[in-house]
Write an enzyme that holds these catalytic residues in place. Structure first.
Site, short mmCIF file in Angstrom:
data_model
loop_
_atom_site.label_atom_id
_atom_site.label_comp_id
_atom_site.label_asym_id
_atom_site.label_seq_id
_atom_site.Cartn_x
_atom_site.Cartn_y
_atom_site.Cartn_z
N ALA A 286 18.85 -26.93 13.36
CA ALA A 286 20.03 -26.08 13.48
C ALA A 286 20.09 -24.93 12.49
CB ALA A 286 21.28 -26.95 13.31
N GLU A 287 19.17 -24.86 11.53
CA GLU A 287 19.34 -23.97 10.39
C GLU A 287 19.44 -22.49 10.77
OE1 GLU A 287 18.01 -27.78 8.61
OE2 GLU A 287 17.48 -26.63 10.41
N LEU A 288 18.59 -22.02 11.70
CA LEU A 288 18.64 -20.60 12.03
C LEU A 288 19.97 -20.20 12.66
CD1 LEU A 288 15.50 -20.55 11.39
CD2 LEU A 288 15.47 -18.67 13.04
#
Length: 254
Positions: free
Chosen positions: A142-144
């Site tokens: 999920a980071e981007l």
């Protein structure tokens, strides 16, 4: 551990359970949790009876990712943003060292993934050796989607598991996918109904635990080694060690 512990360990015999224990926060991760995870793994390494570990989360989720309270003053993200870049790098590398210890543990670690496994939650599962997932689990790198980079292992684990193109797709789109799709992608071993997950993971771990710990440890080490020549050398050296141990004590496991 103290009453505020966020990781607990349960075991009776050869299979241990490592349980993320912040159910009210969907097991959102903190640097303190990572340290406890490292300490729990160290304790299991020191126990010769343990041959396999199952990593799971208490409550409705495996882990929803990094606790967003870490953006507040004193938190991990705040420290990275406000300190000297070299100091921020050191903070991040320490987090990686604590987090990634599971992949180097001298026994197989099986992740039993249910509910949400997002961001750091999915990366924690990726650091394990085998993943058994609930069919309806929700996973994502999920980071981007938050403007960040997955720095806890996805950039190395995903290409190895699913290939470069699919790894880039999962990382760059930050899209969510189910436990069933995780198996189709090659990211997990099998998907089962959520109600059966715990039993399936423990049964699989018990099957692995039928082998000697020495052989499990050496096979894991050689298989995880990315360099082919070194992998073969490790396997050959391990074979000599395991055969000598086996023949020196033919009626018991080394």
């Amino acid at each position: 551990m103290s009453a505020a512990a966020t990781v607990r360990v349960e075991h009776d015999g050869a299979v241990a359970r490592i349980v993320l224990d912040r159910p009210d926060r969907h097991n959102a991760q903190t640097p303190g949790m990572w340290r406890e995870l490292r300490e729990a793994t160290d304790a299991l390494v020191a126990d010769p009876a343990v041959r396999v570990a199952v990593l799971t989360g208490d409550g409705p989720s495996f882990s929803s990712g990094l606790d967003l309270d870490e953006r507040r003053p004193g938190g991990l993200l705040h420290r990275i943003a406000t300190t000297d870049p070299g100091e921020g790098l050191a903070v991040t590398e320490q987090a990686q060292a604590d987090f990634r210890w599971l992949s180097r543990a001298p026994f197989p670690v099986v992740a039993a993934v249910h509910g949400a496994a997002l961001g750091a939650g999915l990366q924690l599962a990726l650091s394990c050796d085998v993943r058994i997932v609930a069919e309806d689990a929700v996973l994502a790198v999920a980071e981007l989607g938050l403007g960040a980079v997955p720095d806890l292992g996805a950039t190395t684990d995903l290409p190895r598991l699913v290939g470069l193109e699919r790894a880039l797709d999962l990382i760059l789109t930050a899209r969510r996918f189910s436990g069933t799709e995780a198996v189709e992608l090659g990211l997990a071993l099998r998907a089962v109904p959520a109600a059966d997950l715990e039993a399936e993971a423990l049964a699989y771990a018990e099957r692995l635990a039928a082998a000697p710990r020495l052989a499990l440890a050496r096979a894991k080490e050689a298989t995880r080694e990315p360099d082919p020549a070194r992998s073969l050398r490790l396997a050959a050296t391990a074979q000599v060690e395991c055969v000598r141990a086996m023949l020196s004590s033919p009626t018991t496991r080394p």
